[in-house]
Design an enzyme around this catalytic site. Structure first.
Site, PDB file in Angstrom:
ATOM      1  N   ASP A 179     -21.735-104.999  53.441  1.00 53.45           N
ATOM      2  CA  ASP A 179     -22.857-105.909  53.189  1.00 53.45           C
ATOM      3  C   ASP A 179     -23.934-105.212  52.353  1.00 53.45           C
ATOM      4  OD1 ASP A 179     -23.884-104.262  55.122  1.00 53.45           O
ATOM      5  OD2 ASP A 179     -24.515-105.862  56.480  1.00 53.45           O
TER       6      ASP A 179
ATOM      7  N   ASP B 164     -17.430-106.310  56.161  1.00 55.11           N
ATOM      8  CA  ASP B 164     -18.601-106.370  57.034  1.00 55.11           C
ATOM      9  C   ASP B 164     -18.883-107.806  57.468  1.00 55.11           C
ATOM     10  OD1 ASP B 164     -19.710-103.909  57.622  1.00 55.11           O
ATOM     11  OD2 ASP B 164     -20.889-103.819  55.771  1.00 55.11           O
TER      12      ASP B 164
ATOM     13  N   LYS C   9     -15.949-105.158  60.214  1.00 53.15           N
ATOM     14  CA  LYS C   9     -16.878-104.170  60.776  1.00 53.15           C
ATOM     15  C   LYS C   9     -18.117-104.926  61.233  1.00 53.15           C
ATOM     16  CE  LYS C   9     -19.201-101.050  58.045  1.00 53.15           C
ATOM     17  NZ  LYS C   9     -20.631-101.432  58.211  1.00 53.15           N
TER      18      LYS C   9
ATOM     19  N   GLU D  67     -22.105-104.312  63.162  1.00 49.75           N
ATOM     20  CA  GLU D  67     -23.124-103.347  63.595  1.00 49.75           C
ATOM     21  C   GLU D  67     -23.400-103.557  65.074  1.00 49.75           C
ATOM     22  OE1 GLU D  67     -26.549-103.168  61.020  1.00 49.75           O
ATOM     23  OE2 GLU D  67     -25.293-102.987  59.233  1.00 49.75           O
TER      24      GLU D  67
ATOM     25  N   GLU E 174     -23.856 -93.831  61.058  1.00 50.31           N
ATOM     26  CA  GLU E 174     -24.756 -93.771  59.902  1.00 50.31           C
ATOM     27  C   GLU E 174     -26.041 -93.021  60.261  1.00 50.31           C
ATOM     28  OE1 GLU E 174     -25.415 -97.402  57.718  1.00 50.31           O
ATOM     29  OE2 GLU E 174     -26.943 -96.487  56.470  1.00 50.31           O
TER      30      GLU E 174
HETATM   31  O1  KIV Z   1     -22.360-102.008  53.861  1.00 51.44           O
HETATM   32  C1  KIV Z   1     -22.090-100.822  53.652  1.00 51.44           C
HETATM   33  O2  KIV Z   1     -21.878-100.391  52.509  1.00 51.44           O
HETATM   34  C2  KIV Z   1     -22.047 -99.923  54.787  1.00 51.44           C
HETATM   35  C3  KIV Z   1     -22.249 -98.466  54.493  1.00 51.44           C
HETATM   36  C4  KIV Z   1     -22.845 -97.781  55.637  1.00 51.44           C
HETATM   37  C5  KIV Z   1     -21.006 -97.797  54.046  1.00 51.44           C
HETATM   38  O3  KIV Z   1     -21.880-100.335  55.888  1.00 51.44           O
END
Ligand code: KIV
Length: 251
Positions: free
Chosen positions: A34, A73, A103, A105, A168
């Site tokens: 993202d 993401d 992915k 968060e 991160e």
């Molecule tokens: O969105 C992104 O590029 C990430 C980075 C931390 C690699 O999640």
């Protein structure tokens, strides 16, 4: 790869051309991040990008990649809308793109969601430490130093079924502890050398224009200069009539 002691390389990509080159170059994992909101769309945070926009770009990336694992993401606030809504949205990613995983968060706070996605057949990578989607509650892009919280998040994500963990902006020794503690691989960005793998935003690695280059970035090229020079040479050639030449023209 973790079990065999092989480090894992990951880079972001947002379109077909870049993803094809990264796949050819042997990158293990491609992330449709993202971060696209910032480096492609020009926003100052990752918050504005939508699920439809992520899917549009993931579809291009998925079409280009034949070898690497491709991960997409979930954009803000997809995974906070309840388990069923998240399955529906993450399901769209797998149905409409050729990518294989998502992915999200979160760690302990997202354990229920991770578990539900995995039960639905959707592989999940969790992202802990600095979480750019929570930038307004975290108060800025800062190194995260709460070791207990980090370990709790990491363990919760693994127990919930995440296949990997992105770390991160955390101190290198925290990342080492987490990496040693987990069976699943850790992929670091600004998390030091002890993670099982590393990720960078491809625009940063290539030296494409950006307002700020974080300390954890290594620039492997200066494409910004290459592109500006090529464009300015082209402009001069057009203006002084040296392009197109006979070799570019039809008889
Ligand atoms: O969105 C992104 O590029 C990430 C980075 C931390 C690699 O999640």
């Amino acid at each position: 790869m973790k079990a065999e002691g092989h480090k894992i390389s990951m880079l972001t990509a947002y379109d077909y051309t870049m993803a094809s080159m990264l796949d050819d170059a042997g990158v293990d994992t491609i992330l449709v991040g993202d971060s696209m909101a910032m480096v492609v769309q020009g926003h100052d945070t990752t918050l504005p990008v939508t699920l439809d926009e992520m899917i549009y770009h993931a579809e291009m990336v998925g079409r280009a990649v034949s070898r690497a694992l491709t991960i997409v993401d979930l954009p803000f606030p997809t995974n906070h809308l309840g388990v069923h809504k998240t399955i529906e949205m993450a399901g769209r990613v797998l149905k409409e793109t050729r990518c294989q995983a998502v992915k999200l968060e979160g760690g302990a706070d997202q354990a229920e969601v991770i578990q539900a996605l995995v039960s639905a057949g959707i592989p999940v990578m969790a992202h802990v430490g600095l979480r750019p989607q929570s930038i307004h509650t975290m108060g800025g892009y800062k190194v995260q130093r709460d070791e207990d919280l980090l370990l709790e998040d990491a363990k919760a994500a693994e127990s919930a079924g995440a296949f990997g963990l992105l770390l991160e902006c955390i101190p290198a020794d925290f990342a080492q502890k987490v990496t040693n503690h987990l069976k699943i691989p850790t992929i670091g960005i600004g998390a030091g050398p002890h993670c099982d793998g590393q990720v960078l935003v491809v625009n940063d690695l290539l030296g494409l224009p950006c307002d700020y280059v974080p300390r954890f970035v290594k620039q492997y090229a200066d494409l910004s200069t290459v592109i500006r020079n090529a464009a300015s040479e082209y402009c001069s050639d057009v203006k002084n009539g040296t392009f197109p030449g006979d070799e570019h023209s039809f008889k």
